[in-house]
Write a protein that holds these residues in place. Sequence first.
Motif, short mmCIF file in Angstrom:
data_model
loop_
_atom_site.label_atom_id
_atom_site.label_comp_id
_atom_site.label_asym_id
_atom_site.label_seq_id
_atom_site.Cartn_x
_atom_site.Cartn_y
_atom_site.Cartn_z
N LEU A 113 -38.63 66.39 -53.42
CA LEU A 113 -37.27 66.27 -53.94
C LEU A 113 -36.80 64.82 -53.93
N ILE A 114 -37.07 64.11 -52.87
CA ILE A 114 -36.66 62.71 -52.78
C ILE A 114 -37.28 61.89 -53.91
N ASP A 115 -38.55 62.15 -54.20
CA ASP A 115 -39.22 61.43 -55.29
C ASP A 115 -38.57 61.74 -56.63
N LEU A 116 -38.20 63.00 -56.85
CA LEU A 116 -37.53 63.38 -58.09
C LEU A 116 -36.17 62.70 -58.22
N ILE A 117 -35.43 62.68 -57.12
CA ILE A 117 -34.10 62.07 -57.13
C ILE A 117 -34.19 60.57 -57.38
N LYS A 118 -35.16 59.91 -56.75
CA LYS A 118 -35.30 58.47 -56.91
C LYS A 118 -35.68 58.08 -58.34
N SER A 119 -36.27 59.04 -59.06
CA SER A 119 -36.64 58.73 -60.44
C SER A 119 -35.41 58.43 -61.29
N GLY A 120 -34.23 58.91 -60.86
CA GLY A 120 -33.01 58.64 -61.59
C GLY A 120 -32.47 57.24 -61.36
N TYR A 123 -32.54 53.97 -63.99
CA TYR A 123 -31.59 53.70 -65.06
C TYR A 123 -30.62 52.58 -64.66
N SER A 124 -30.31 51.73 -65.61
CA SER A 124 -29.48 50.57 -65.32
C SER A 124 -28.06 50.94 -64.94
N VAL A 125 -27.60 52.13 -65.36
CA VAL A 125 -26.22 52.52 -65.06
C VAL A 125 -26.08 53.14 -63.68
N VAL A 126 -27.21 53.45 -63.03
CA VAL A 126 -27.17 54.12 -61.72
C VAL A 126 -27.21 53.09 -60.60
N ASP A 127 -26.20 53.13 -59.75
CA ASP A 127 -26.15 52.22 -58.60
C ASP A 127 -26.92 52.78 -57.42
N ARG A 128 -26.65 54.04 -57.07
CA ARG A 128 -27.33 54.69 -55.95
C ARG A 128 -27.15 56.20 -56.07
N ILE A 129 -28.00 56.94 -55.38
CA ILE A 129 -27.92 58.40 -55.36
C ILE A 129 -27.95 58.86 -53.92
N GLU A 130 -26.99 59.69 -53.55
CA GLU A 130 -26.90 60.21 -52.18
C GLU A 130 -27.02 61.73 -52.19
N TYR A 131 -27.40 62.30 -51.06
CA TYR A 131 -27.57 63.75 -50.97
C TYR A 131 -27.38 64.18 -49.52
N ASN A 132 -27.05 65.46 -49.33
CA ASN A 132 -26.88 65.98 -47.97
C ASN A 132 -28.19 66.51 -47.42
N SER A 136 -28.19 70.45 -51.20
CA SER A 136 -27.33 71.36 -51.97
C SER A 136 -26.28 70.57 -52.76
N GLU A 137 -26.10 69.29 -52.43
CA GLU A 137 -25.18 68.42 -53.17
C GLU A 137 -25.82 67.05 -53.36
N ILE A 138 -25.87 66.62 -54.61
CA ILE A 138 -26.47 65.34 -54.96
C ILE A 138 -25.43 64.53 -55.72
N VAL A 139 -25.14 63.35 -55.21
CA VAL A 139 -24.08 62.52 -55.81
C VAL A 139 -24.69 61.23 -56.37
N GLU A 140 -24.44 61.01 -57.64
CA GLU A 140 -24.94 59.83 -58.34
C GLU A 140 -23.78 58.87 -58.59
N TYR A 141 -23.92 57.65 -58.10
CA TYR A 141 -22.88 56.64 -58.28
C TYR A 141 -23.30 55.66 -59.38
N ARG A 142 -22.37 55.37 -60.29
CA ARG A 142 -22.62 54.43 -61.36
C ARG A 142 -22.31 53.01 -60.91
N VAL A 143 -22.95 52.05 -61.56
CA VAL A 143 -22.68 50.65 -61.25
C VAL A 143 -21.28 50.31 -61.75
N PRO A 144 -20.62 49.33 -61.13
CA PRO A 144 -19.29 48.92 -61.60
C PRO A 144 -19.34 48.51 -63.08
N LYS A 145 -18.30 48.85 -63.81
CA LYS A 145 -18.28 48.61 -65.25
C LYS A 145 -18.45 47.14 -65.60
N GLU A 146 -17.96 46.25 -64.76
CA GLU A 146 -18.03 44.82 -65.09
C GLU A 146 -19.46 44.28 -65.07
N VAL A 147 -20.39 45.00 -64.40
CA VAL A 147 -21.78 44.54 -64.38
C VAL A 147 -22.69 45.50 -65.14
#
Length: 219
Positions: A113-120, A123-132, A136-147
Amino acid sequence: MKKCLTFCILAIFAVSLTACSGTNTASSSTDAATQAVVTTAAPTQAPTEATEYKIHIPYSYFGGVPDDDDLVLTNSDKEYGITAKEKVATGGMLITVEKDKYDQLLEVQKNKLIDLIKSGEIYSVVDRIEYNDDFSEIVEYRVPKEVEEPDDTPNENVGPTCAQGSTVSPNTFNPQIFYESVYYQAIYNKNDGSQNITCTHIVKENDGTTISTDKFPND
């Protein structure tokens, strides 16, 4: 007269010795019987501890009812302690897992699962991905719009399509993560079939503002 008195004393002494001897014999017999009862009593046996887990994998993991191919025991299954697979009437599949290999199976699925999640994260728009803990919950954070790169900048990384119903663009989430999350949670919780297992994918701005939410299964 003296002889008669002496004879009487001897007779009384003899009777006393006989009585004492009889009492000791009776007491010894009682003790022996009691000991025999205690000795022949059957020892209490402790209940035998199960050496395997029965875990219910929900039908949502298969996208429906598992087919015959899903029930085949692979070499990988056997290596990580899965000894049997069978369909269940309520939907899904029941797997039998050896207790002494359970932790190993759990670790393998976690790393998958970790390998699958890291594959995301490619992408240049993805800053980081967190999970519990149970994914059961996976949160994808986007990079700030200015960068963030302009929308018209071509991305050479061609990724999987987003889960059905997602409003996130560009597509960064591999829907296989949903299925593997359900499988992992079932093993992690030793699911007996009574649990409602779901996985939620949330996309947020870098400041925590929610952009979109997808849930699997969505019914």
